[in-house]
Design an enzyme around this catalytic site. Structure first.
Site, mmCIF file in Angstrom:
data_model
loop_
_atom_site.group_PDB
_atom_site.id
_atom_site.type_symbol
_atom_site.label_atom_id
_atom_site.label_comp_id
_atom_site.label_asym_id
_atom_site.label_seq_id
_atom_site.Cartn_x
_atom_site.Cartn_y
_atom_site.Cartn_z
ATOM 1 N N GLU B 51 0.816 -1.225 0.000
ATOM 2 C CA GLU B 51 0.000 0.000 0.000
ATOM 3 C C GLU B 51 0.844 1.268 0.000
ATOM 4 O OE1 GLU B 51 -0.540 -2.616 1.918
ATOM 5 O OE2 GLU B 51 -2.661 -3.194 1.798
ATOM 6 N N PHE B 113 -11.386 -7.053 14.325
ATOM 7 C CA PHE B 113 -10.368 -7.540 13.405
ATOM 8 C C PHE B 113 -10.017 -6.457 12.384
ATOM 9 C CE2 PHE B 113 -9.308 -9.755 9.357
ATOM 10 C CZ PHE B 113 -8.051 -10.188 9.754
ATOM 11 N N GLN B 114 -8.726 -6.167 12.273
ATOM 12 C CA GLN B 114 -8.206 -5.148 11.352
ATOM 13 C C GLN B 114 -8.815 -3.768 11.584
ATOM 14 O OE1 GLN B 114 -8.174 -6.860 7.313
ATOM 15 N NE2 GLN B 114 -6.156 -7.682 7.842
ATOM 16 N N MET B 487 24.452 8.588 1.409
ATOM 17 C CA MET B 487 24.260 9.866 2.092
ATOM 18 C C MET B 487 24.603 9.734 3.580
ATOM 19 S SD MET B 487 23.627 12.969 1.742
ATOM 20 C CE MET B 487 22.663 13.586 0.370
HETATM 21 C C1 LIG Z 1 18.574 14.548 1.135
HETATM 22 C C2 LIG Z 1 17.850 15.830 0.954
HETATM 23 C C3 LIG Z 1 18.557 17.006 0.735
HETATM 24 C C4 LIG Z 1 17.898 18.205 0.510
HETATM 25 N N1 LIG Z 1 18.628 19.311 0.194
HETATM 26 C C5 LIG Z 1 17.979 20.432 -0.240
HETATM 27 C C6 LIG Z 1 18.701 21.545 -0.762
HETATM 28 O O1 LIG Z 1 19.925 21.552 -0.824
HETATM 29 N N2 LIG Z 1 17.990 22.609 -1.212
HETATM 30 C C7 LIG Z 1 16.624 22.639 -1.183
HETATM 31 O O2 LIG Z 1 16.033 23.619 -1.638
HETATM 32 N N3 LIG Z 1 15.924 21.626 -0.653
HETATM 33 C C8 LIG Z 1 16.563 20.518 -0.209
HETATM 34 N N4 LIG Z 1 15.819 19.463 0.265
HETATM 35 C C9 LIG Z 1 14.351 19.573 0.277
HETATM 36 C C10 LIG Z 1 13.833 20.281 1.512
HETATM 37 O O3 LIG Z 1 13.776 19.379 2.578
HETATM 38 C C11 LIG Z 1 12.421 20.878 1.245
HETATM 39 O O4 LIG Z 1 11.558 19.866 0.818
HETATM 40 C C12 LIG Z 1 12.410 21.953 0.193
HETATM 41 O O5 LIG Z 1 13.471 22.873 0.391
HETATM 42 C C13 LIG Z 1 11.087 22.709 0.227
HETATM 43 O O6 LIG Z 1 10.887 23.347 -0.986
HETATM 44 P P1 LIG Z 1 9.993 24.644 -1.126
HETATM 45 O O7 LIG Z 1 10.494 25.693 -0.192
HETATM 46 O O8 LIG Z 1 9.954 24.966 -2.553
HETATM 47 O O9 LIG Z 1 8.581 24.275 -0.545
HETATM 48 P P2 LIG Z 1 7.474 23.199 -0.919
HETATM 49 O O10 LIG Z 1 7.547 22.097 0.071
HETATM 50 O O11 LIG Z 1 7.451 22.870 -2.339
HETATM 51 O O12 LIG Z 1 6.190 24.050 -0.503
HETATM 52 C C14 LIG Z 1 5.534 24.854 -1.396
HETATM 53 C C15 LIG Z 1 5.138 26.178 -0.759
HETATM 54 O O13 LIG Z 1 4.383 26.878 -1.732
HETATM 55 C C16 LIG Z 1 3.106 27.183 -1.220
HETATM 56 N N5 LIG Z 1 2.137 27.047 -2.291
HETATM 57 C C17 LIG Z 1 1.561 25.933 -2.771
HETATM 58 N N6 LIG Z 1 0.722 26.225 -3.768
HETATM 59 C C18 LIG Z 1 0.760 27.556 -3.929
HETATM 60 C C19 LIG Z 1 0.104 28.466 -4.794
HETATM 61 N N7 LIG Z 1 -0.765 28.061 -5.731
HETATM 62 N N8 LIG Z 1 0.369 29.783 -4.661
HETATM 63 C C20 LIG Z 1 1.248 30.229 -3.710
HETATM 64 N N9 LIG Z 1 1.886 29.409 -2.876
HETATM 65 C C21 LIG Z 1 1.656 28.089 -2.983
HETATM 66 C C22 LIG Z 1 2.866 26.237 -0.079
HETATM 67 O O14 LIG Z 1 1.975 26.807 0.846
HETATM 68 C C23 LIG Z 1 4.274 26.043 0.473
HETATM 69 O O15 LIG Z 1 4.596 27.039 1.409
HETATM 70 C C24 LIG Z 1 16.475 18.252 0.544
HETATM 71 C C25 LIG Z 1 15.765 17.088 0.801
HETATM 72 C C26 LIG Z 1 16.430 15.879 0.990
HETATM 73 C C27 LIG Z 1 15.628 14.651 1.208
HETATM 74 C C1 LIG Z 2 12.635 5.490 4.736
HETATM 75 C C2 LIG Z 2 13.919 6.147 5.036
HETATM 76 N N1 LIG Z 2 14.765 5.608 5.956
HETATM 77 C C3 LIG Z 2 15.958 6.199 6.225
HETATM 78 C C4 LIG Z 2 16.328 7.356 5.603
HETATM 79 C C5 LIG Z 2 17.680 8.025 5.906
HETATM 80 N N2 LIG Z 2 18.512 8.027 4.719
HETATM 81 C C6 LIG Z 2 18.647 9.093 3.914
HETATM 82 S S1 LIG Z 2 19.619 8.838 2.595
HETATM 83 C C7 LIG Z 2 19.942 7.259 3.076
HETATM 84 C C8 LIG Z 2 20.840 6.365 2.250
HETATM 85 C C9 LIG Z 2 20.283 6.063 0.917
HETATM 86 O O1 LIG Z 2 21.081 5.076 0.300
HETATM 87 P P1 LIG Z 2 20.961 4.765 -1.243
HETATM 88 O O2 LIG Z 2 19.549 4.595 -1.612
HETATM 89 O O3 LIG Z 2 21.880 3.660 -1.603
HETATM 90 O O4 LIG Z 2 21.421 6.128 -1.913
HETATM 91 P P2 LIG Z 2 22.879 6.814 -1.968
HETATM 92 O O5 LIG Z 2 22.897 7.847 -0.896
HETATM 93 O O6 LIG Z 2 23.897 5.749 -1.748
HETATM 94 O O7 LIG Z 2 22.940 7.411 -3.316
HETATM 95 C C10 LIG Z 2 19.290 6.963 4.279
HETATM 96 C C11 LIG Z 2 19.374 5.686 4.995
HETATM 97 C C12 LIG Z 2 15.399 7.899 4.680
HETATM 98 N N3 LIG Z 2 15.636 9.043 4.053
HETATM 99 N N4 LIG Z 2 14.235 7.264 4.400
#
Ligand SMILES: Cc1cc2nc3c(=O)[nH]c(=O)nc-3n(C[C@H](O)[C@H](O)[C@H](O)COP(=O)(O)OP(=O)(O)OC[C@H]3O[C@@H](n4cnc5c(N)ncnc54)[C@H](O)[C@@H]3O)c2cc1C
Ligand SMILES: Cc1ncc(C[n+]2csc(CCOP(=O)(O)OP(=O)(O)O)c2C)c(N)n1
Ligand SMILES: [Mg+2]
Lengths: 163, 581
Positions: B51, B113-114, B487
């Site tokens: 799911e 159940f469930q 990462m």
């Molecule tokens: C491993 C990892 C690394 C990351 N590194 C980075 C990084 O280096 N840089 C980075 O930027 N992010 C990074 N992120 C992502 C970060 O965690 C956030 O998800 C991201 O920065 C949020 O993007 P955003 O500010 O565009 O907001 P979003 O989450 O896209 O939110 C959208 C915003 O727009 C508003 N909105 C929606 N619809 C409308 C509309 N019609 N009109 C006006 N407003 C609207 C919402 O209310 C909200 O405030 C990383 C994520 C991961 C998993």
């Molecule tokens: C469900 C979940 N569990 C744990 C994490 C923490 N986490 C972030 S990146 C990462 C490693 C990902 O490994 P891989 O998919 O091999 O990607 P790589 O960084 O090696 O490119 C982990 C464990 C996560 N983001 N999501």
């Protein structure tokens, strides 16, 4: 800073848990919470008191407003308002203390609503502060139970919170 | 009026709502619904293998099309399995409607159940939820759910449906409402004109402006308007991870992504700017680095439809609550009239100096202008993304999982169009990429869909290879194989002196070639740089096959730039293992 937020909430199952959940989920305080039906069966009126700096308060009101079940919201502490808390307090009342307690109750304009051979139950309404001072004034007595409704509030004058 | 059972009303309502796919998995509590779908529905149903994958597939579909994703799961474990996907959609503001089965009304509360309290469990991760109490409420509730999910700031909505409300023998008059009336829900339609006017004046007075655009521009279908605004003013633009594609990446005015792994020029420009126009971006901690040191000289204009996004972490000087589309239209109009009155604004000389400064940053450490990765006899992950970009002509839908590979894809695939980059940013959900790609491919069967993943992430929903077989979704899986939870390893290299606590699998990885073959797909292994492009081309030449490219990359590579933390500002970055700003 302490704030009193008053909310008209959809009288739907689960609505209250969304409000309370919001506070715990985002780490906001709830100091008191009062909720009851209104003259309109589809709405509940909820008053809550909370503390936080201006930035937190701004987020709290925005987040509450964002809940679909919140119909209207007002921060009563922004204007003139009346707040009332209801307290029921049961104290040990025997011997000389009986008179003493009665006197203090009168001074605070409380009422003794239940009398037992060794207990009094006192009802008192007022601001939270007044109730706190009453509890402090009862320090000599043996307090058995304190029940408070939490603050219920309303704006003064023409200002109303309604649909 | 037709007489329909609860189950039939659900089937009919989804049809009336224009739903193209239902992603789901059956079970006891939803069997009446499934039977109704089987007998009457024209809406195809995609049977996933877990799911969680149903929610991600619906989510991928929603991100690519802009239409709400629809999920159907059973009660208990079906519902709880959907939770991660609902949270993923919630964090990135993705429109989704999740129908979950519930035990019969008279059993609720008896630990039947469930039975699980789905409304309770999902409460903090939904935009709203409903519990059906009377079968006759089904059509109106479904209409409300779609309305709430897709308007304002989009998000997932759960409808929990007790089994007795769907029983086939109780029939009701079916009427699907056209409009929704909700007295307590009215997202902003227009921004405040006074505020927009103030914003326009501030924008025109800027000497070192930056436009910081996020996912809201994509969600609000406003990439063209944003591009028009930026070009009109000749202001530089940076996108968040969620905003990639909101502004064309190959455009000269684009600075690349900003934030923790953002481009050097984007982070430097932000830090040194005097006016920031934030549009549909939420000042996430992955962007700002230390909030108290965030862009010290900048005045901030913030456009967002959700008031809670404004001044949540960074205070806005000019907040504008409204949909990006109408606000940008108004802003453009006002700018035009202001410029007619005073054509000397903005200050082109100052802007010229600003661009000169930006170009110097670009030349020095720019991700695309300078070569930001080392020479190695192994394949560098960045080269894989560059190859993917070349072979797909920069026009593929790219989904990704979470980790280093995600950042390399975000940095090196230049997205020129919105909705092409599909990843989990807010929750960072490993296991998102493959099911999301499935959803995208179903929506756009004629487009190339690539899933950039790692050997860690892909194993979190690998069972969906079977779903891809059943529904013939010939996506291309690009596995950046570094044999680590890369990462995690990177952080351990940088902060824990290389102690790899639980970031390796030792010798336990499956033979991915055999694995994908057993699911009826094609596997290609790539170990040498010379063969990379050719193998990539071979994979994409197999139009009707799912191909899994297992590409062995240099396991020691890190993602750079990387913000210095704790206490760093936007401008404080590691640029390589031994260089920092
Ligand atoms: C491993 C990892 C690394 C990351 N590194 C980075 C990084 O280096 N840089 C980075 O930027 N992010 C990074 N992120 C992502 C970060 O965690 C956030 O998800 C991201 O920065 C949020 O993007 P955003 O500010 O565009 O907001 P979003 O989450 O896209 O939110 C959208 C915003 O727009 C508003 N909105 C929606 N619809 C409308 C509309 N019609 N009109 C006006 N407003 C609207 C919402 O209310 C909200 O405030 C990383 C994520 C991961 C998993
Ligand atoms: C469900 C979940 N569990 C744990 C994490 C923490 N986490 C972030 S990146 C990462 C490693 C990902 O490994 P891989 O998919 O091999 O990607 P790589 O960084 O090696 O490119 C982990 C464990 C996560 N983001 N999501
Ligand atoms: Mg890996």
């Amino acid at each position: 800073m302490r704030r009193i937020i008053s909310i008209l909430l959809e009288n739907e199952p689960g609505a209250l848990s969304r409000v309370i959940g919001l506070f715990s989920q985002r780490g906001y305080n709830i100091e008191t919470l009062n909720v009851a039906p209104t003259e309109d069966v589809t709405l509940s009126r909820l008053t809550l008191t909370t503390t936080g700096d201006d930035k937190t308060m701004e987020q709290i009101t925005k987040q509450l407003n964002k809940l679909v079940d919140v119909v209207k919201l007002v921060d009563l502490s922004e204007g003139a308002h009346i707040e009332r808390d209801l307290m029921l307090i049961k104290v040990r009342a025997s011997g000389a203390m009986r008179d003493e307690i009665k006197r203090t109750t009168d001074i605070f304009r409380g009422q003794i609503v239940d009398v037992g051979p060794n207990t009094y139950t006192i009802q008192l309404t007022g601001t939270g502060e007044k109730l706190d001072s009453f509890v402090a004034a009862m320090a000599e007595a043996d307090i058995l139970e304190v029940v408070r409704s939490g603050v219920a509030g309303i704006s003064r004058g023409e200002k109303v919170l309604r649909l | 009026m037709e007489l329909l059972s609860g189950g039939e009303m659900i089937a009919k309502a989804l049809e009336d709502e224009g739903v193209e796919y239902i992603f789901g998995y059956p079970g006891g509590a939803v069997l009446h619904i499934y039977d109704a779908l089987f007998k009457t529905s024209k809406v195809p149903h995609v049977l996933v293998r877990h799911e969680q994958a149903a929610t991600h597939a619906a989510d991928g579909y929603a991100r690519a099309t802009g239409k709400p994703g629809v999920v159907l799961v059973t009660s208990g474990p079906g519902a709880t399995n959907a939770i991660t996907g609902i949270a993923t959609a919630y964090m990135d503001s993705i429109p989704m409607v999740v129908l979950s089965g519930q035990v019969a009304t008279h059993l609720i509360g008896e630990d039947a159940f469930q039975e699980t309290d789905m409304v309770g469990i999902s409460r903090p991760i939904v935009k709203h939820s409903f519990m059906i109490r009377r079968a006759e409420d089904i059509p109106a509730t479904i209409r409300k759910a779609f309305h709430i999910a897709t308007t304002g700031r989009p998000g997932p909505v759960v409808i929990d449906i007790p089994k007795d409300c769907t029983r086939p023998d109780a029939k009701f008059e079916y009427h699907y409402p056209e409009t929704v009336k909700l007295r307590s829900y009215a997202p902003a339609q227009r921004g405040h004109t006074g505020q927009i006017r103030k914003a326009a004046k501030l924008l025109l007075s800027a000497k070192r402006p930056v436009i910081y655009a996020g996912g809201g521009v994509i969600l609000g279908e406003s990439s063209e308007l944003l591009t028009r605004l930026a070009r009109k003013l000749n202001y530089p633009v940076t996108n968040t991870l969620m905003g990639l594609g909101a502004y064309p990446a190959t455009d000269r005015q684009f600075l690349g992504m900003l934030g923790m792994h953002g481009f050097y020029e984007a982070n430097m420009a932000m830090h040194h700017s005097d006016v920031i126009l934030a549009v549909g971006a939420r000042f996430d901690d992955r962007v700002t680095n230390t909030v108290s040191r965030f862009c010290p000289g900048a005045k901030i204009i913030h456009i967002d439809i959700d008031p809670t996004s404004i001044s949540k972490t960074v205070a806005a000087d000019i907040p504008i609550v409204g949909p990006v589309q109408s606000v940008l239209e108004d802003l453009l109009d006002i700018l035009e009239s202001l410029q007619e009155k005073d054509p000397k604004q903005p200050d082109t000389a100052a802007l010229g100096r600003w661009w000169q400064q930006i170009d110097e940053w670009r030349a020095k450490h720019g991700l695309w202008t300078g070569r930001r990765y080392g020479e190695s006899d192994r394949i560098m992950p960045q080269q894989v993304i560059e190859s993917l970009y070349r072979v797909t002509g920069g026009d593929a839908y790219v989904t990704s999982d979470v980790g280093q590979h995600q950042m390399f894809a975000a940095q090196y695939y230049k997205f020129d169009k919105p909705r092409r980059w599909i990843n989990s940013g807010g929750l960072g959900t490993m296991g998102f990429g493959l099911p999301a790609a499935m959803g995208v491919k179903l929506a756009f069967p004629d487009m190339e869909v690539a899933c950039v993943t790692g050997e860690g992430s892909i194993q979190m929903n690998i069972q969906e290879l079977s779903t891809c077989k059943q529904y013939s979704t010939p996506i291309k899986i690009i596995n950046l194989r570094n044999n680590y939870l890369g990462m995690v390893k990177q952080w351990q290299d940088m902060q824990y002196e290389g102690r790899y606590a639980m970031s390796t699998y030792e010798d336990s990885l499956p033979d991915f070639m055999k694995l994908v073959e057993s699911y009826g797909h094609v596997g290609i292994q790539v170990t040498r740089l010379e063969e990379l492009d050719q193998r990539m081309e071979e994979a994409f030449a197999m139009k009707d096959r799912l191909v899994f490219l297992d590409i062995f990359i240099d396991p020691m590579e890190h993602v750079y730039p990387m913000h210095v933390a704790p206490n760093g500002a936007m401008k404080d970055m590691w640029l390589s293992k031994n260089e920092r700003t």
